[in-house]
Write a protein that holds these residues in place. Structure first.
Motif, PDB file in Angstrom:
ATOM      1  N   ASN A   1       0.832  -1.205   0.000  1.00 49.48           N
ATOM      2  CA  ASN A   1       0.000   0.000   0.000  1.00 49.48           C
ATOM      3  C   ASN A   1       0.866   1.253   0.000  1.00 49.48           C
ATOM      4  OD1 ASN A   1      -2.384  -1.463  -0.045  1.00 49.48           O
ATOM      5  ND2 ASN A   1      -2.606  -1.464   2.170  1.00 49.48           N
ATOM      6  N   LEU A   2       1.933   1.269   0.783  1.00 51.02           N
ATOM      7  CA  LEU A   2       2.860   2.408   0.754  1.00 51.02           C
ATOM      8  C   LEU A   2       3.447   2.590  -0.637  1.00 51.02           C
ATOM      9  CD1 LEU A   2       4.877   1.994   4.083  1.00 51.02           C
ATOM     10  CD2 LEU A   2       3.226   3.797   3.551  1.00 51.02           C
ATOM     11  N   MET A   3       3.801   1.485  -1.276  1.00 52.36           N
ATOM     12  CA  MET A   3       4.407   1.556  -2.612  1.00 52.36           C
ATOM     13  C   MET A   3       3.420   2.046  -3.668  1.00 52.36           C
ATOM     14  SD  MET A   3       6.832  -1.823  -2.428  1.00 52.36           S
ATOM     15  CE  MET A   3       7.494  -1.597  -4.067  1.00 52.36           C
ATOM     16  N   ALA A   4       2.125   1.892  -3.402  1.00 52.69           N
ATOM     17  CA  ALA A   4       1.099   2.347  -4.343  1.00 52.69           C
ATOM     18  C   ALA A   4       0.764   3.826  -4.176  1.00 52.69           C
ATOM     19  CB  ALA A   4      -0.167   1.506  -4.168  1.00 52.69           C
ATOM     20  N   MET A   5       1.216   4.431  -3.100  1.00 57.96           N
ATOM     21  CA  MET A   5       0.910   5.842  -2.857  1.00 57.96           C
ATOM     22  C   MET A   5       1.648   6.730  -3.845  1.00 57.96           C
ATOM     23  SD  MET A   5       1.042   6.115   1.272  1.00 57.96           S
ATOM     24  CE  MET A   5      -0.322   5.551   2.280  1.00 57.96           C
ATOM     25  N   ALA A   6       0.965   7.788  -4.262  1.00 59.98           N
ATOM     26  CA  ALA A   6       1.561   8.748  -5.192  1.00 59.98           C
ATOM     27  C   ALA A   6       1.591  10.129  -4.537  1.00 59.98           C
ATOM     28  CB  ALA A   6       0.754   8.804  -6.484  1.00 59.98           C
ATOM     29  N   LYS A   7       2.546  10.914  -4.954  1.00 62.36           N
ATOM     30  CA  LYS A   7       2.640  12.289  -4.467  1.00 62.36           C
ATOM     31  C   LYS A   7       1.302  12.978  -4.730  1.00 62.36           C
ATOM     32  CE  LYS A   7       5.668  16.281  -4.712  1.00 62.36           C
ATOM     33  NZ  LYS A   7       6.859  16.857  -5.327  1.00 62.36           N
ATOM     34  N   GLY A   8       0.785  13.643  -3.693  1.00 59.61           N
ATOM     35  CA  GLY A   8      -0.500  14.323  -3.809  1.00 59.61           C
ATOM     36  C   GLY A   8      -1.674  13.529  -3.266  1.00 59.61           C
ATOM     37  N   ASP A   9      -1.494  12.214  -3.071  1.00 62.97           N
ATOM     38  CA  ASP A   9      -2.549  11.423  -2.441  1.00 62.97           C
ATOM     39  C   ASP A   9      -2.794  11.953  -1.036  1.00 62.97           C
ATOM     40  OD1 ASP A   9      -2.668   9.795  -4.679  1.00 62.97           O
ATOM     41  OD2 ASP A   9      -1.856   8.015  -3.683  1.00 62.97           O
ATOM     42  N   ARG A  10      -3.979  11.693  -0.514  1.00 63.16           N
ATOM     43  CA  ARG A  10      -4.338  12.107   0.838  1.00 63.16           C
ATOM     44  C   ARG A  10      -4.573  10.874   1.706  1.00 63.16           C
ATOM     45  NH1 ARG A  10      -6.200  17.703   0.857  1.00 63.16           N
ATOM     46  NH2 ARG A  10      -4.650  18.663  -0.495  1.00 63.16           N
ATOM     47  N   ALA A  11      -4.372  11.041   3.002  1.00 63.06           N
ATOM     48  CA  ALA A  11      -4.602   9.943   3.942  1.00 63.06           C
ATOM     49  C   ALA A  11      -5.191  10.494   5.233  1.00 63.06           C
ATOM     50  CB  ALA A  11      -3.300   9.197   4.241  1.00 63.06           C
ATOM     51  N   PHE A  12      -6.073   9.709   5.819  1.00 61.97           N
ATOM     52  CA  PHE A  12      -6.532  10.011   7.165  1.00 61.97           C
ATOM     53  C   PHE A  12      -5.433   9.593   8.129  1.00 61.97           C
ATOM     54  CE2 PHE A  12     -10.900   9.250   5.345  1.00 61.97           C
ATOM     55  CZ  PHE A  12     -11.327  10.561   5.450  1.00 61.97           C
ATOM     56  N   PHE A  13      -5.193  10.402   9.129  1.00 64.02           N
ATOM     57  CA  PHE A  13      -4.252  10.079  10.212  1.00 64.02           C
ATOM     58  C   PHE A  13      -5.110   9.538  11.345  1.00 64.02           C
ATOM     59  CE2 PHE A  13       0.019  11.092  12.002  1.00 64.02           C
ATOM     60  CZ  PHE A  13      -0.208  10.717  13.320  1.00 64.02           C
ATOM     61  N   TYR A  14      -4.876   8.268  11.677  1.00 64.80           N
ATOM     62  CA  TYR A  14      -5.718   7.559  12.635  1.00 64.80           C
ATOM     63  C   TYR A  14      -4.913   7.192  13.871  1.00 64.80           C
ATOM     64  CZ  TYR A  14      -8.708   3.720  14.365  1.00 64.80           C
ATOM     65  OH  TYR A  14      -9.489   2.890  15.125  1.00 64.80           O
ATOM     66  N   HIS A  15      -5.418   7.578  15.027  1.00 63.75           N
ATOM     67  CA  HIS A  15      -4.799   7.169  16.286  1.00 63.75           C
ATOM     68  C   HIS A  15      -5.300   5.774  16.630  1.00 63.75           C
ATOM     69  CE1 HIS A  15      -3.667  11.347  18.124  1.00 63.75           C
ATOM     70  NE2 HIS A  15      -2.768  10.908  17.267  1.00 63.75           N
ATOM     71  N   SER A  16      -4.399   4.809  16.644  1.00 63.99           N
ATOM     72  CA  SER A  16      -4.773   3.442  16.999  1.00 63.99           C
ATOM     73  C   SER A  16      -4.447   3.195  18.465  1.00 63.99           C
ATOM     74  CB  SER A  16      -4.028   2.442  16.109  1.00 63.99           C
ATOM     75  OG  SER A  16      -2.640   2.534  16.314  1.00 63.99           O
ATOM     76  N   ASN A  17      -4.955   2.108  18.964  1.00 62.77           N
ATOM     77  CA  ASN A  17      -4.694   1.671  20.326  1.00 62.77           C
ATOM     78  C   ASN A  17      -5.299   2.627  21.359  1.00 62.77           C
ATOM     79  OD1 ASN A  17      -3.740  -0.033  22.307  1.00 62.77           O
ATOM     80  ND2 ASN A  17      -1.682   0.783  22.296  1.00 62.77           N
ATOM     81  N   ILE A  18      -4.830   3.864  21.400  1.00 64.35           N
ATOM     82  CA  ILE A  18      -5.366   4.871  22.319  1.00 64.35           C
ATOM     83  C   ILE A  18      -6.178   5.862  21.483  1.00 64.35           C
ATOM     84  CG2 ILE A  18      -4.797   6.709  23.953  1.00 64.35           C
ATOM     85  CD1 ILE A  18      -2.073   5.234  24.350  1.00 64.35           C
ATOM     86  N   GLY A  19      -7.426   6.006  21.799  1.00 64.18           N
ATOM     87  CA  GLY A  19      -8.274   6.938  21.061  1.00 64.18           C
ATOM     88  C   GLY A  19      -9.081   6.260  19.969  1.00 64.18           C
ATOM     89  N   ARG A  20      -8.411   5.515  19.112  1.00 62.35           N
ATOM     90  CA  ARG A  20      -9.057   4.811  17.995  1.00 62.35           C
ATOM     91  C   ARG A  20     -10.004   5.729  17.232  1.00 62.35           C
ATOM     92  NH1 ARG A  20     -10.146  -1.190  20.559  1.00 62.35           N
ATOM     93  NH2 ARG A  20      -7.951  -1.582  20.982  1.00 62.35           N
ATOM     94  N   GLU A  21      -9.379   6.745  16.587  1.00 64.66           N
ATOM     95  CA  GLU A  21     -10.181   7.711  15.848  1.00 64.66           C
ATOM     96  C   GLU A  21      -9.343   8.407  14.783  1.00 64.66           C
ATOM     97  OE1 GLU A  21     -11.580  10.420  18.837  1.00 64.66           O
ATOM     98  OE2 GLU A  21      -9.564  11.015  19.414  1.00 64.66           O
ATOM     99  N   ILE A  22     -10.035   8.849  13.746  1.00 65.67           N
ATOM    100  CA  ILE A  22      -9.402   9.662  12.706  1.00 65.67           C
ATOM    101  C   ILE A  22      -9.278  11.074  13.272  1.00 65.67           C
ATOM    102  CG2 ILE A  22      -9.641  10.665  10.415  1.00 65.67           C
ATOM    103  CD1 ILE A  22     -11.326   8.149   9.674  1.00 65.67           C
ATOM    104  N   VAL A  23      -8.041  11.572  13.330  1.00 61.33           N
ATOM    105  CA  VAL A  23      -7.806  12.872  13.960  1.00 61.33           C
ATOM    106  C   VAL A  23      -7.303  13.946  12.994  1.00 61.33           C
ATOM    107  CG1 VAL A  23      -7.453  11.911  16.263  1.00 61.33           C
ATOM    108  CG2 VAL A  23      -5.491  12.160  14.721  1.00 61.33           C
ATOM    109  N   GLY A  24      -6.910  13.552  11.782  1.00 59.02           N
ATOM    110  CA  GLY A  24      -6.387  14.544  10.856  1.00 59.02           C
ATOM    111  C   GLY A  24      -6.258  14.001   9.451  1.00 59.02           C
ATOM    112  N   VAL A  25      -5.793  14.877   8.560  1.00 60.60           N
ATOM    113  CA  VAL A  25      -5.566  14.526   7.159  1.00 60.60           C
ATOM    114  C   VAL A  25      -4.141  14.917   6.794  1.00 60.60           C
ATOM    115  CG1 VAL A  25      -6.268  14.959   4.763  1.00 60.60           C
ATOM    116  CG2 VAL A  25      -8.006  14.814   6.576  1.00 60.60           C
TER     117      VAL A  25
END
Length: 138
Positions: A37-61
């Motif tokens: 999946n990392l290798m498939a990413m292209a410059k300009g793609d967007r991703a949700f930043f997700y806190h795992s384990n503690i919080g378990r929520e999407i917190v940013g982009v």
């Protein structure tokens, strides 16, 4: 543009640290599917930043600003990382509980492959999650 979700345990690397650091390499991925999946990413793609384990929520982009290259944190080689830059916080963090409760998100990779640290997000799921979190960006 493709969309993704990347997970980090906030006690190891948090959204606040991402924001403070500006551009940051997304290192430490040691799963072959997540590596693909990392290798498939292209410059300009967007991703949700997700806190795992503690919080378990999407917190940013974040935005992918450098495509896959050798992960400097890997001692055995063969692993890759990408560089990401914070775009902005999720106005209303989207919890895993809310995601699991929404039938429109039942086939989201975060739900289906919960242990995977880097997963794709479809255009439809991206738009839906952005609405849930009050994100006005793309």
């Amino acid at each position: 543009m493709a969309y993704w979700l990347v997970k980090s345990e906030p006690d190891a690397f948090s959204w606040d640290q991402q924001v403070a650091n500006g551009v940051e390499p997304w290192t430490g991925v040691r799963n072959h599917q997540a590596k693909r999946n990392l290798m498939a990413m292209a410059k300009g793609d967007r991703a949700f930043f997700y806190h795992s384990n503690i919080g378990r929520e999407i917190v940013g982009v974040v935005e992918i600003v450098r495509e896959a290259y050798p992960d400097p944190s890997a001692s055995d080689g063969g692993w890759v990382c990408v560089d990401v830059r914070a775009i902005g916080p999720m106005p209303h963090p989207v919890t895993l509980a809310a995601i699991k409760a929404d039938p429109d998100l039942a086939d989201l990779a975060l739900v289906r492959q919960s242990r995977l640290s880097v997963v794709p997000v479809s255009d439809t799921h991206w738009a839906h999650l952005c609405r849930m979190g009050g994100w006005a960006g793309d």
